[in-house]
Every structure is written in structure tokens, then in C-alpha cells.
Design an enzyme around this catalytic site. Sequence first.
Site, PDB file in Angstrom:
ATOM      1  N   ASP A   1      40.606  39.456  35.927  1.00 43.85           N
ATOM      2  CA  ASP A   1      41.423  38.847  36.981  1.00 43.85           C
ATOM      3  C   ASP A   1      40.540  38.017  37.905  1.00 43.85           C
ATOM      4  O   ASP A   1      40.250  38.394  39.036  1.00 43.85           O
ATOM      5  CB  ASP A   1      42.146  39.950  37.765  1.00 43.85           C
ATOM      6  CG  ASP A   1      43.056  39.409  38.855  1.00 43.85           C
ATOM      7  OD1 ASP A   1      43.471  38.239  38.754  1.00 43.85           O
ATOM      8  OD2 ASP A   1      43.344  40.160  39.813  1.00 43.85           O
TER       9      ASP A   1
ATOM     10  N   ASP B   1      48.140  34.091  42.743  1.00 44.39           N
ATOM     11  CA  ASP B   1      46.708  34.051  43.052  1.00 44.39           C
ATOM     12  C   ASP B   1      46.451  33.201  44.304  1.00 44.39           C
ATOM     13  O   ASP B   1      47.070  33.422  45.325  1.00 44.39           O
ATOM     14  CB  ASP B   1      45.912  33.557  41.844  1.00 44.39           C
ATOM     15  CG  ASP B   1      45.807  34.595  40.741  1.00 44.39           C
ATOM     16  OD1 ASP B   1      46.062  35.779  41.022  1.00 44.39           O
ATOM     17  OD2 ASP B   1      45.475  34.227  39.602  1.00 44.39           O
TER      18      ASP B   1
ATOM     19  N   ASP C   1      52.931  36.996  41.281  1.00 43.51           N
ATOM     20  CA  ASP C   1      51.609  36.706  41.821  1.00 43.51           C
ATOM     21  C   ASP C   1      51.253  35.249  41.515  1.00 43.51           C
ATOM     22  O   ASP C   1      51.401  34.793  40.377  1.00 43.51           O
ATOM     23  CB  ASP C   1      50.616  37.658  41.143  1.00 43.51           C
ATOM     24  CG  ASP C   1      49.216  37.618  41.692  1.00 43.51           C
ATOM     25  OD1 ASP C   1      48.913  36.730  42.509  1.00 43.51           O
ATOM     26  OD2 ASP C   1      48.415  38.487  41.294  1.00 43.51           O
TER      27      ASP C   1
ATOM     28  N   TYR D   1      57.902  42.851  39.061  1.00 44.63           N
ATOM     29  CA  TYR D   1      56.727  42.191  39.619  1.00 44.63           C
ATOM     30  C   TYR D   1      55.855  41.688  38.477  1.00 44.63           C
ATOM     31  O   TYR D   1      55.660  42.397  37.477  1.00 44.63           O
ATOM     32  CB  TYR D   1      55.928  43.158  40.492  1.00 44.63           C
ATOM     33  CG  TYR D   1      54.654  42.566  41.045  1.00 44.63           C
ATOM     34  CD1 TYR D   1      54.695  41.551  41.989  1.00 44.63           C
ATOM     35  CD2 TYR D   1      53.409  43.017  40.619  1.00 44.63           C
ATOM     36  CE1 TYR D   1      53.537  40.992  42.496  1.00 44.63           C
ATOM     37  CE2 TYR D   1      52.239  42.477  41.123  1.00 44.63           C
ATOM     38  CZ  TYR D   1      52.309  41.457  42.063  1.00 44.63           C
ATOM     39  OH  TYR D   1      51.147  40.907  42.564  1.00 44.63           O
TER      40      TYR D   1
ATOM     41  N   GLU E   1      46.673  43.285  51.900  1.00 45.22           N
ATOM     42  CA  GLU E   1      46.024  43.851  50.712  1.00 45.22           C
ATOM     43  C   GLU E   1      44.830  44.725  51.079  1.00 45.22           C
ATOM     44  O   GLU E   1      44.125  44.476  52.063  1.00 45.22           O
ATOM     45  CB  GLU E   1      45.580  42.717  49.795  1.00 45.22           C
ATOM     46  CG  GLU E   1      44.812  43.154  48.544  1.00 45.22           C
ATOM     47  CD  GLU E   1      45.627  43.993  47.578  1.00 45.22           C
ATOM     48  OE1 GLU E   1      46.197  45.014  48.013  1.00 45.22           O
ATOM     49  OE2 GLU E   1      45.664  43.650  46.380  1.00 45.22           O
TER      50      GLU E   1
ATOM     51  N   CYS F   1      40.052  40.811  42.201  1.00 48.72           N
ATOM     52  CA  CYS F   1      41.064  41.830  42.472  1.00 48.72           C
ATOM     53  C   CYS F   1      40.955  42.250  43.925  1.00 48.72           C
ATOM     54  O   CYS F   1      39.852  42.422  44.462  1.00 48.72           O
ATOM     55  CB  CYS F   1      40.851  43.032  41.554  1.00 48.72           C
ATOM     56  SG  CYS F   1      41.804  44.501  42.037  1.00 48.72           S
TER      57      CYS F   1
ATOM     58  N   HIS G   1      53.667  35.259  45.824  1.00 46.26           N
ATOM     59  CA  HIS G   1      52.698  35.447  46.906  1.00 46.26           C
ATOM     60  C   HIS G   1      51.418  34.688  46.574  1.00 46.26           C
ATOM     61  O   HIS G   1      51.004  34.597  45.411  1.00 46.26           O
ATOM     62  CB  HIS G   1      52.426  36.925  47.212  1.00 46.26           C
ATOM     63  CG  HIS G   1      51.766  37.718  46.132  1.00 46.26           C
ATOM     64  ND1 HIS G   1      50.435  37.599  45.820  1.00 46.26           N
ATOM     65  CD2 HIS G   1      52.244  38.690  45.311  1.00 46.26           C
ATOM     66  CE1 HIS G   1      50.123  38.456  44.855  1.00 46.26           C
ATOM     67  NE2 HIS G   1      51.210  39.121  44.518  1.00 46.26           N
TER      68      HIS G   1
ATOM     69  N   GLU H   1      47.319  34.049  48.200  1.00 42.69           N
ATOM     70  CA  GLU H   1      46.348  34.823  48.966  1.00 42.69           C
ATOM     71  C   GLU H   1      45.291  33.936  49.597  1.00 42.69           C
ATOM     72  O   GLU H   1      45.086  32.793  49.167  1.00 42.69           O
ATOM     73  CB  GLU H   1      45.693  35.870  48.058  1.00 42.69           C
ATOM     74  CG  GLU H   1      44.890  35.274  46.912  1.00 42.69           C
ATOM     75  CD  GLU H   1      44.734  36.237  45.749  1.00 42.69           C
ATOM     76  OE1 GLU H   1      43.574  36.488  45.383  1.00 42.69           O
ATOM     77  OE2 GLU H   1      45.748  36.713  45.202  1.00 42.69           O
TER      78      GLU H   1
ATOM     79  N   ARG I   1      49.656  36.732  51.280  1.00 42.50           N
ATOM     80  CA  ARG I   1      48.779  37.895  51.153  1.00 42.50           C
ATOM     81  C   ARG I   1      47.476  37.605  51.884  1.00 42.50           C
ATOM     82  O   ARG I   1      46.891  36.539  51.727  1.00 42.50           O
ATOM     83  CB  ARG I   1      48.508  38.176  49.674  1.00 42.50           C
ATOM     84  CG  ARG I   1      47.358  39.146  49.432  1.00 42.50           C
ATOM     85  CD  ARG I   1      47.186  39.426  47.956  1.00 42.50           C
ATOM     86  NE  ARG I   1      45.788  39.625  47.612  1.00 42.50           N
ATOM     87  CZ  ARG I   1      45.339  39.933  46.397  1.00 42.50           C
ATOM     88  NH1 ARG I   1      46.193  40.087  45.397  1.00 42.50           N
ATOM     89  NH2 ARG I   1      44.047  40.082  46.165  1.00 42.50           N
TER      90      ARG I   1
ATOM     91  N   ASN J   1      51.153  47.378  48.374  1.00 42.93           N
ATOM     92  CA  ASN J   1      50.631  47.458  47.015  1.00 42.93           C
ATOM     93  C   ASN J   1      50.169  48.873  46.731  1.00 42.93           C
ATOM     94  O   ASN J   1      49.177  49.339  47.290  1.00 42.93           O
ATOM     95  CB  ASN J   1      49.462  46.475  46.854  1.00 42.93           C
ATOM     96  CG  ASN J   1      48.878  46.488  45.451  1.00 42.93           C
ATOM     97  OD1 ASN J   1      49.392  47.136  44.554  1.00 42.93           O
ATOM     98  ND2 ASN J   1      47.787  45.761  45.268  1.00 42.93           N
TER      99      ASN J   1
END
Length: 300
Positions: free
Chosen positions: A55, A84, A82, A41, A187, A119, A109, A111, A157, A216
Site C-alpha cells: 500500500d 489515497d 479510499d 468499503y 487516522e 498505511c 476519502h 488523505e 482523512r 477505522n
Amino acid sequence: MIQRSCETFRRLLRSECLAIPGAFNGLVGRSVAANGFKACYISGAAVSASQGVPDIGLVTLDHFCRVIKEVHISSGLPVLADADTGFGEGEMSAKTVWEYYNSGAAALHIEDQVFPKRCGHLDGKALIPAEDMIKKIEIAVNASRQCSNGEFIICARTDARGVIGIEETIRRAKLYVDAGADMIFPEGLASKEEFALVAKELKQYGSRGGPFLLANMTEFGKTPYISLEEFETMGYNCVIYPVSTLRIAMRAVDEFLKELKKSGTAEHKVPEMQTRQELYNLLQYTPSKEWYYPTPTKKD
């Protein structure tokens, strides 16, 4: 090689609940493979922190793709990465899918947070309208069909749990499945009961018999510590450990630097170090022999 990685990742998800450790560079990717894990990952939080920034969406698409390529080539494993918020509005979703796929990822993924994002286990997040996220997913799914015949996995996500509640998490997740998402990443869930509820609501949802489900298991967040076996029993297909390797590494680095500053020598920390030979073994390198790129740790 990349297409085969996508197909392998789908097959693995159907056969077991995968533990997927985070790999923030190629060397960590090699270690993930050497220790018997079947996928890597790539975490936005870990990649960002490794660059010395938080992040909040500062790392570019090109930089993520460089890390994906490093990890995929060095490890020889499928990579879930990821993305984002997709690096922009809907139109960017297509470019992100193509770039991630061409760099070696088997899945990404995206989001439903407002940019700049946070985060997923912090407070103060905001969501984009579900309709905007649906559009991003539809564009990403179409790009997957174009670049990989649909084998590249699009994971959606949702951060709705920390903003509105678990009911909105489920509602949005179903909308995202209807839009074509292959996998759902709920999430910031706060209990085993919430994970079980999401799995129950989604596992057979949709015309394709239900999406893959991702959990997660980050540290220091909203989620209590839950074992891989417990997630598998609930119906999850994979569990990511996104920043664990970076946290372990940075604690060791910090402790070493404190000792070096205090004593003026590294000698006391030598027993805790990876030896030269252990590093060479991980790299599959023998100094007296030629080494040929890429020599991945996991061979097909």
C-alpha cells in the site's frame, strides 16, 4: 442509481452508526450485502495487496474505479472508497471525484500524507501542508457539486496523530471542515479517549452542524479494539473494517495451500470450503436458468 446511492448513504449515516466491511472484489461485496450490512468499503491497502503489491500508491485511478464498479454493481450497496492522496495534486481531485462517482461510489476519502503514502498505522509518515490539503478538498467539494449536486460525500482523512499529535489532528480536521469536507477520518488514533476527544471537538463544529465522523477499526494497528456500540456512543457515524475480509480469506488460502503441498489432496479441507451450491446462492445463479447481469445481491 448512483445518485440514489449517494442519497441513501447520507440518510444511513444520519440514522445509525454503520459498520462498513471492506470488499476488495465483487464477490466479497455480494457477501457483505448477503450478511445484512448496508454499505461496502474499498480499501487501498486491500486492493493493493490483492494485486500483490504493498500500500504505497502503486494502484492506478483506473484500477480503483474498476473495483468500485464491481463492488457497487454486485452488492447493490453504497460504496465508500479510499482515494489515497487523490492520485495527484489538486487538479486531480476533481477527476478522481468524477471517476469515482461515475463508477458507482457514494463517497471517497483523501488523505493529507506526502506521496508516496504509507498505511496510516505505520510509522515514518509525512504530511503535506494543511493549506495544500485544503485546496484539494475545495476542488473535490466543487466537483461533487457538479457531478451529484453535492450528494457525493467528500471525506478528509488526516494522519496528523502519528506525525505531530492529537492537537494537530483536531486543528487540521477543523480546517478541512471549513474547506467543505462532509466527513472527517482521524487516522491512527491510539485510545478510546482520543476518539472521544476528536468527536467532542468536531461533532457540532462548523456552519452545517458538524461533519460526519468515520473511525477505522483495523487490526494490528495503533488503535485498540473498540466495539461499534462504543463508537456510536462517542458520536461516530460509521466504522470501517478495511482489510479484515482479505486477512480472513488469505489466512484460509495459505492454510489450504500448506495442506495441499503436504498431503497432495484437497479432500481434508473440503469441510471448510464454501460449497458449489453456496457459491451459486451468493451469485444468485441457478444453472438451469438464464442469469441476467447485474442481478445485485441487494435490491432497491
